[in-house]
Design a protein around this motif. Sequence first.
Motif, PDB file in Angstrom:
ATOM      1  N   MET A   1      -0.243   1.428  -4.014  1.00 37.51           N
ATOM      2  CA  MET A   1       0.920   1.662  -3.160  1.00 37.51           C
ATOM      3  C   MET A   1       1.303   0.405  -2.395  1.00 37.51           C
ATOM      4  O   MET A   1       2.474   0.165  -2.110  1.00 37.51           O
ATOM      5  CB  MET A   1       0.641   2.798  -2.168  1.00 37.51           C
TER       6      MET A   1
ATOM      7  N   LEU B   1       3.579  -1.646  -4.425  1.00 34.11           N
ATOM      8  CA  LEU B   1       4.943  -1.117  -4.377  1.00 34.11           C
ATOM      9  C   LEU B   1       5.629  -1.461  -3.060  1.00 34.11           C
ATOM     10  O   LEU B   1       6.845  -1.701  -3.027  1.00 34.11           O
ATOM     11  CB  LEU B   1       4.922   0.402  -4.579  1.00 34.11           C
ATOM     12  N   LEU B   2       4.856  -1.504  -1.983  1.00 37.25           N
ATOM     13  CA  LEU B   2       5.448  -1.861  -0.693  1.00 37.25           C
ATOM     14  C   LEU B   2       5.999  -3.278  -0.706  1.00 37.25           C
ATOM     15  O   LEU B   2       6.954  -3.583   0.030  1.00 37.25           O
ATOM     16  CB  LEU B   2       4.407  -1.710   0.426  1.00 37.25           C
TER      17      LEU B   2
ATOM     18  N   LEU C   1       2.465   6.511  -0.363  1.00 40.47           N
ATOM     19  CA  LEU C   1       3.480   5.460  -0.294  1.00 40.47           C
ATOM     20  C   LEU C   1       4.473   5.679   0.841  1.00 40.47           C
ATOM     21  O   LEU C   1       4.774   4.734   1.591  1.00 40.47           O
ATOM     22  CB  LEU C   1       4.211   5.342  -1.633  1.00 40.47           C
TER      23      LEU C   1
ATOM     24  N   PHE D   1       2.356   8.373  -4.885  1.00 42.15           N
ATOM     25  CA  PHE D   1       3.753   7.940  -4.856  1.00 42.15           C
ATOM     26  C   PHE D   1       4.579   8.800  -3.906  1.00 42.15           C
ATOM     27  O   PHE D   1       5.565   8.331  -3.337  1.00 42.15           O
ATOM     28  CB  PHE D   1       4.359   8.010  -6.264  1.00 42.15           C
TER      29      PHE D   1
END
Length: 389
Positions: free
Chosen positions: A124, A127-128, A218, A214
């Motif tokens: 995560m 993704l950040l 996240l 997700f």
Amino acid sequence: MSPTNVENRIEALDITRGFALLGIFIANMLLFHTPYLHVDPYSWFTSGDAATFKWIDVFVQGSFYPIFALLFGYGINMQYEKSIQRNTPFVPVMARRLGILLGIGLLHGLFIWSGDVLFPYAVMGFLLLIFVRIPAKWLALFAGALYMIPAAFMYFVAKLLMKANSNLLMSDYADLDLIERSIEVFGSGSFGDIFTLRFFEWLVIGLGGTFMGFFIVLPIIMFGAALSKWKVIERAKEFKIRLAILALLSLAAGIWIKLLPHLKKPALDLIQIQDTIGNIILAAGYVSLLLLFCTFPLFRDVFRPIGKAGRMSLTTYITQSIVATLIFYSYGFGLYGRVDLAAGTWIAVGLFVVQVIFAELWLSKFRMGPLEWLWRKGTYGRSLMKKEE
């Protein structure tokens, strides 16, 4: 981009992280010594264990990992803003840092304990890196939508299942074969047997948890980054009244929602709303209360040792798993399935006190914990200097 110096650390952040580690350890203890993954806890625990489980389920379970995830996102954004100020590269360094965390999480999940959270947190975190440049307002709104829409969908599915069968309970999903196998393998099996079962559980928890992350982890990490952009922790003194109101409302609402499965029949829809809404609201209450208390010097002085454990969060978290599995698994003392919930909870508290003492002693000599040193060494390639007395 260089690591944060000791004198530049935010003490409230470390103290809050320390309390989160304690809560996570108490909740994880359920999985360390019982086949918690495969049972219906509302019927599995009886007598004194039932009362202890109610206390843990309402006040602890699921309400401390969001705090840890929130602070994880908060810290990533702090590094991002520092790189902007110094005009240094952010993504390559942070990607290397997250990659090391991913590896540590994988080793932890496969060889120590299947309930690892570092692996999904690292995923995560990658993704950040895509979203961290978004302004705080839009980042918070997007995080809220990303969390609430799937949560509403899961609650709708749970309601449909309950409508189709009003007598559907968690006990219908308990797996007696896996319960018996877990007790046999973890309590008296060989290391190979334990590794095989742990690998199977990691596929369910680790990879399955990463997918669910997700929609759960996240958004919380993203919201933590938004709070970092607003400098909420650094400006806590300015927000005292707001924090007090938020703490009061969130604690009351969170406890009430989390009590629902215990006040009524523990149906799937009530458990779903407890897990997705109650946990987050109560976590918000805890964070608000801790930040409010951290504005008072006396509170910081008293709980500074817990902040030391929070400063060594990676070392603290991993050693919790190592010590707990040595206590309960067959290659240690083999107490799996033989300890009641109250004893398990006090073991967690006692071990955490030892960790706090260890952190105090260690950080009196060194700038960071041993695993933090390895993490920093891999990220920055610099030698750790011994702290001057």
